[in-house]
Design an enzyme around this catalytic site. Sequence first.
Site, PDB file in Angstrom:
ATOM      1  N   LYS A  52      33.464  40.556  32.023  1.00 21.99           N
ATOM      2  CA  LYS A  52      33.485  40.292  33.466  1.00 21.99           C
ATOM      3  C   LYS A  52      34.274  41.385  34.179  1.00 21.99           C
ATOM      4  O   LYS A  52      33.870  41.888  35.228  1.00 21.99           O
ATOM      5  CB  LYS A  52      34.078  38.899  33.745  1.00 21.99           C
ATOM      6  CG  LYS A  52      33.092  37.795  33.393  1.00 21.99           C
ATOM      7  CD  LYS A  52      33.683  36.399  33.352  1.00 21.99           C
ATOM      8  CE  LYS A  52      32.618  35.442  32.829  1.00 21.99           C
ATOM      9  NZ  LYS A  52      33.100  34.072  32.632  1.00 21.99           N
ATOM     10  N   GLN A  96      38.488  30.982  33.077  1.00 22.43           N
ATOM     11  CA  GLN A  96      37.583  30.994  31.932  1.00 22.43           C
ATOM     12  C   GLN A  96      37.658  29.655  31.192  1.00 22.43           C
ATOM     13  O   GLN A  96      38.735  29.200  30.825  1.00 22.43           O
ATOM     14  CB  GLN A  96      37.967  32.164  30.996  1.00 22.43           C
ATOM     15  CG  GLN A  96      37.016  32.370  29.841  1.00 22.43           C
ATOM     16  CD  GLN A  96      35.601  32.738  30.293  1.00 22.43           C
ATOM     17  OE1 GLN A  96      35.417  33.583  31.169  1.00 22.43           O
ATOM     18  NE2 GLN A  96      34.603  32.086  29.719  1.00 22.43           N
ATOM     19  N   ASP A 119      32.447  30.875  40.469  1.00 23.60           N
ATOM     20  CA  ASP A 119      31.663  30.281  39.379  1.00 23.60           C
ATOM     21  C   ASP A 119      30.713  29.197  39.913  1.00 23.60           C
ATOM     22  O   ASP A 119      29.789  28.781  39.218  1.00 23.60           O
ATOM     23  CB  ASP A 119      32.609  29.635  38.345  1.00 23.60           C
ATOM     24  CG  ASP A 119      32.698  30.443  37.060  1.00 23.60           C
ATOM     25  OD1 ASP A 119      31.787  31.262  36.805  1.00 23.60           O
ATOM     26  OD2 ASP A 119      33.674  30.252  36.312  1.00 23.60           O
TER      27      ASP A 119
END
Length: 283
Positions: A52, A96, A119
């Site tokens: 990422k 995460q 997200d």
Amino acid sequence: MANIIDGKTISAQIKEELAVKVKELKSKGVDICLCVIQVGNDPASSVYVKNKKKGCELVGIDSVSYELPESTTQEELLELIEKLNNDEKINGILVQLPLPSHIDENAVIEKISPLKDVDGFHPVSVGNLCIGRPGFVSCTPAGIIELLKRSNIDIAGKECVVLGRSNIVGKPMSILMLRQNATVTIAHSKTADLKSVCKRADILIVAIGKSRFIDSGYIKDGAVVIDVGINRDENNKLCGDVDYDDVFDKCSYITPVPGGVGPMTIAMLLNNCVDSVVLQGKA
Ligand code: NDP
């Protein structure tokens, strides 16, 4: 014989387009910064986090990261998110997953400001998606829509079966296909006569996490097959939820694993980072 939907090439195109947008924004004085938080040192998570950050660098988005010890308490993590929510320089916050078991994932997701929820997991983002309002969309399903559109596959009016109903893939996927005017069926582990349900699909999207579960017996002739699964088979080889070799001659389009849906997830995360400045009224 199927056409292969090349996620690597399509995601590279999207990243190039994003790099241009990021440059334009920079020239107007708008910088974009993603903050990635990892708790513990799960090796798979470390790889995702690294990729990422690399993706950000590629398109010109700044990134900062917090690599916190496994012993981090929920309270400490929530405090950090609060600080980042209030930090003008941070546009996107990504925690995460999975988190260590002593931390409640839902509490963490809900703590992230919906304006920085790149997200797309916050209940407000999910609600906005359902009612068609602007907001962040979960990256993997958003990437699948891009794969279909950029492969010139018509969605409107098509029978779409989404196999799997998770909050991060199946459910948002079904809403996005509905928004594209498909007729959508969601199937899951309790679905009766799964084969006939899947065989109705002009577009079959499979996200169940079961190695090569879907064979040609589940596929309508000429169907488009999107395989979200990322699994390891008995020889530790990466494979999808679809038996690629078995279905290949029966479908019109198929995504390979690896190289299909996977590369799109990061591209759409970067896209969400670019969109964040619009949602935040900064561009
Ligand atoms: P979850 O385990 O959260 O959900 C799996 C879903 O599949 C559930 O809804 C479950 O039904 C259903 N299911 C499981 N077994 C069967 C079965 N035998 N028949 C019918 N339905 C079944 O998985 P995720 O959605 O998180 O992930 C799915 C796959 O996609 C995994 O392989 C994951 O690694 C991969 N993935 C890939 C991403 C990418 O970037 N390409 C991103 C995210 C995930 P029920 O609800 O009834 O239990």
